[in-house]
Every structure is written in C-alpha cells, then in structure tokens.
Design an enzyme around this catalytic site. Structure first.
Site, PDB file in Angstrom:
ATOM      1  N   HIS A  28       0.683  -1.016  -0.011  1.00 32.13           N
ATOM      2  CA  HIS A  28      -0.074   0.012  -0.103  1.00 32.13           C
ATOM      3  C   HIS A  28       0.937   1.088   0.167  1.00 32.13           C
ATOM      4  CE1 HIS A  28      -3.804   2.105   1.384  1.00 32.13           C
ATOM      5  NE2 HIS A  28      -2.783   3.122   1.641  1.00 32.13           N
ATOM      6  N   GLU A  29       1.952   1.567   0.891  1.00 33.26           N
ATOM      7  CA  GLU A  29       2.605   2.466   0.869  1.00 33.26           C
ATOM      8  C   GLU A  29       3.764   2.786  -0.149  1.00 33.26           C
ATOM      9  OE1 GLU A  29       1.645   4.570   2.868  1.00 33.26           O
ATOM     10  OE2 GLU A  29       0.595   3.168   4.304  1.00 33.26           O
ATOM     11  N   HIS A  39       2.083   4.575  -2.726  1.00 33.98           N
ATOM     12  CA  HIS A  39       2.180   6.052  -2.565  1.00 33.98           C
ATOM     13  C   HIS A  39       3.398   6.493  -3.029  1.00 33.98           C
ATOM     14  CE1 HIS A  39      -1.776   6.253  -0.616  1.00 33.98           C
ATOM     15  NE2 HIS A  39      -1.414   5.576   0.357  1.00 33.98           N
TER      16      HIS A  39
END
Lengths: 111, 237
Positions: B116-117, B120
């Site tokens: 998920h990170e 980003h």
C-alpha cells in the site's frame, strides 16, 4: 561507416503469441471470472484474446497485412480503454530531487 | 473544491499527529540490554521479509528502480510507534515509508501495508503529487493504494465481516480511501466524500504499474511480464 540508425525495425505483434494464449487461458479461468465479477459486477468476455492469438499465429505463418491490422486495432482499443479518463496529476520527467537526500538524524524538534 | 493558496486551516497537521516519532530527534540507538524481540526488531525483520519475498512489493520496487527511485530499507523505510489503529504511512517530506511497529504484528499484514505504501511512493516518484495542498491528489493515491494493494481483496473483506460480492471491491476501495483521507486531513466527511467521488473514475482505472487489478500473485506475474514487454508493446502498436 554506413548509417543504420534510420533503418526501420521489422514489425512484430505487440505481444508474443504465447502471451496471447496465456492471457486467454487466464481470462477464462474461474479465479479470474470470480474476481472480475467481484471488482466490476459484470461477466467477462474473453473472445478478443482468442481472436488476437489466432491473428498472431496467422501473422507468424503468412505475415498477412490483415492479421497485423487486426492485432494493432485490438491493442489500440485496449490502450484507449485504459486512457479514457483524464489523469488527476501531471507526470514527472525525472524523479524527485530529494529522493536520495540523507535524513537529518541530528535535527532536534523545532529547529 | 477549494485548493491551496487560500487561508489554510490553522489546526491542520497533515496526519503527522498519528506518527508522533516523526517530529522527535528520534533516531536514538537502542540500549545494549534491549531485548531481541522488541516490536521494532520484529517490524524490521518482517519488513525485510516482505521486501524480499512479496511479489507485489518486489514488482513495485523493481519498477521504481527503473524510474530512478531505488528504495533502500535503511533510508526509505522506518519502523515506528504510531497512534491509533493506523498501520503505516508515506511521508513525502522525507520520501519515507513508515510502518507502525505497534500495530502490525502479522507478516501478511506487513506485506499488504508495504505494498500500500509503496504505491504512494511510486506515485510520488512518477508524478507531481501535491500531497499537502491538493486533496484530489491525496484521494487519488489512496484510491489507487486501496485498489491495487490487496486491501480490498475478497478474503480481507470477509475477515472484516463485509460480505459483499457483486462490485464490492469498488465499494471497499471508496470506503477505505475515504477513511484514509479523513485520517490525515481535517476535512468533513462530506468534503472528503465529494473529493473521492470526483476523482474515483480516473484513479480507480489508473492501474500503473500493474496492467490489471492484482487479485493474486499470478496477476502480479502477468503485470511483470507486461512491464518487461513494454518497449515491444508500444513500439508495435
């Protein structure tokens, strides 16, 4: 020295025929159908992958212009489908300048 | 939706309140007598394992490296204590991924948070994302991260007792993106929902660097193959 830089590279299908085959098999799988319905709520049609595979084989055998045209049209349609919404942000030309800058370990709070 | 330039809310902390260690002179070395099994050590080990073995993480790291953003564990990742139930974050000011060592205790959870990170971080690497001033940009990256990390997999939703099926993935992505925006910005739920709705179509369909929504390691293999093949693909359209 002859300049070969301007010579055209021979056209070939955007994907290998094995890739079209494996995409078709993957598309038809129960796992993929399940997750497509979970994500999009619609049934999946995999006919295009099969048609592309057959066109690819046709190209390999005959180098037919028709097969080439079919493949190009099919893949351009896939790209167009992916690009139908305007992006929210602008893409960079190069990575962020500070990506590799060292962290300042010694900096205390509020300095 | 009003953007930057105008008077900023004086109480906006951009979510840094959830990560209290970010503001301290925090890189104190552990004492010699520190136990081998602290949350910090466990987090570092699980992080290393995720980066080495998760197909999602490895794919994202590989793509970022090709784009000029090689991510190093000791520079771009940090295990810290966090507030609340947050599992991780991306700090654009330092280009660092934060893993919440007090809230992530299972390897599968670590794998998913890292993925998920990294999405980003990938967005930060490839686009001019205005994390602090443009709510649409923030919402877009959250939609993409929820969509592509496995956050909203059928199994994960079942474990949260969310039993939807038809098109449920999208509902989950919308909901989780909304929650993420609300967690780090002082905006009303109505404002956040409006922004998520505005950018949803564009961002849900932006699957980069994956060529499809990855529901399994097999999908990641296909995405990796497409990535390796990209020159041939675009050169023969």
């Amino acid at each position: 020295m002859t300049a070969a830089a301007g010579a055209a590279v021979a056209w070939r299908p955007p994907r290998s025929c094995e890739d079209y085959w494996s995409e078709w098999k993957h598309c038809k799988s129960l796992w993929n159908r399940f997750h497509h319905y979970y994500a999009f709520g619609t049934s999946l049609t995999c006919r295009q992958w099969k048609a592309d595979y057959e066109a690819c084989r046709e190209w390999e055998k005959e180098s037919s212009a028709e097969a080439k045209e079919l493949l190009q049209q099919s893949e351009r349609a896939r790209v167009a489908e992916q690009n139908k919404f305007a992006p929210v942000w602008q893409l960079r030309q190069k990575p962020p300048d500070d990506w590799y800058l060292p962290l300042d370990h010694s900096k205390p709070q509020d300095s | 939706m009003e953007q930057s330039g105008e008077q900023q809310r004086s109480d906006e902390d951009y979510g840094y309140g959830l990560f209290p260690k970010r503001k301290e002179a925090k890189y104190k070395k552990g004492s010699v007598g520190e136990s081998l099994f602290t949350f910090h050590n466990k987090c570092q080990l699980m992080l290393h394992f995720a980066l080495e073995t998760s197909p999602y993480a490895k794919f994202l790291l590989g793509v970022m490296k090709q784009s000029g953003c090689t991510a190093y564990q000791d520079r771009h990742f940090s295990c810290e204590d966090c507030d609340g139930t947050v599992s991780g974050g991306f700090d654009a000011a330092t280009s660092q991924i934060v893993l919440c060592q007090n809230n992530v205790h299972r390897q599968s959870h670590m794998n998913r948070v890292v993925t998920h990170e990294l999405i980003h971080a990938f967005d930060h690497c490839r686009a001019h994302v205005d994390w602090f001033n443009n709510l649409k940009h923030l919402a877009c990256s959250e939609i993409r991260a929820a969509n592509l990390s496995g956050d909203c997999s059928f199994g994960n939703e079942l474990s949260r007792f969310n039993f939807g099926f038809k098109r449920h993935h999208q509902e989950c992505v919308r909901d989780r993106a909304l929650r993420s925006v609300l967690a780090v910005r002082k905006v009303t739920p109505e404002e956040a929902k409006k922004v998520v709705d505005e950018v949803f179509d564009s961002c849900f369909n932006d699957l980069a660097p994956f060529s499809r929504i990855p529901h399994s390691k097999n999908d990641v293999k296909f995405a990796f193959r497409d990535f390796q093949n990209r020159d041939r693909y675009y050169g023969n359209l």
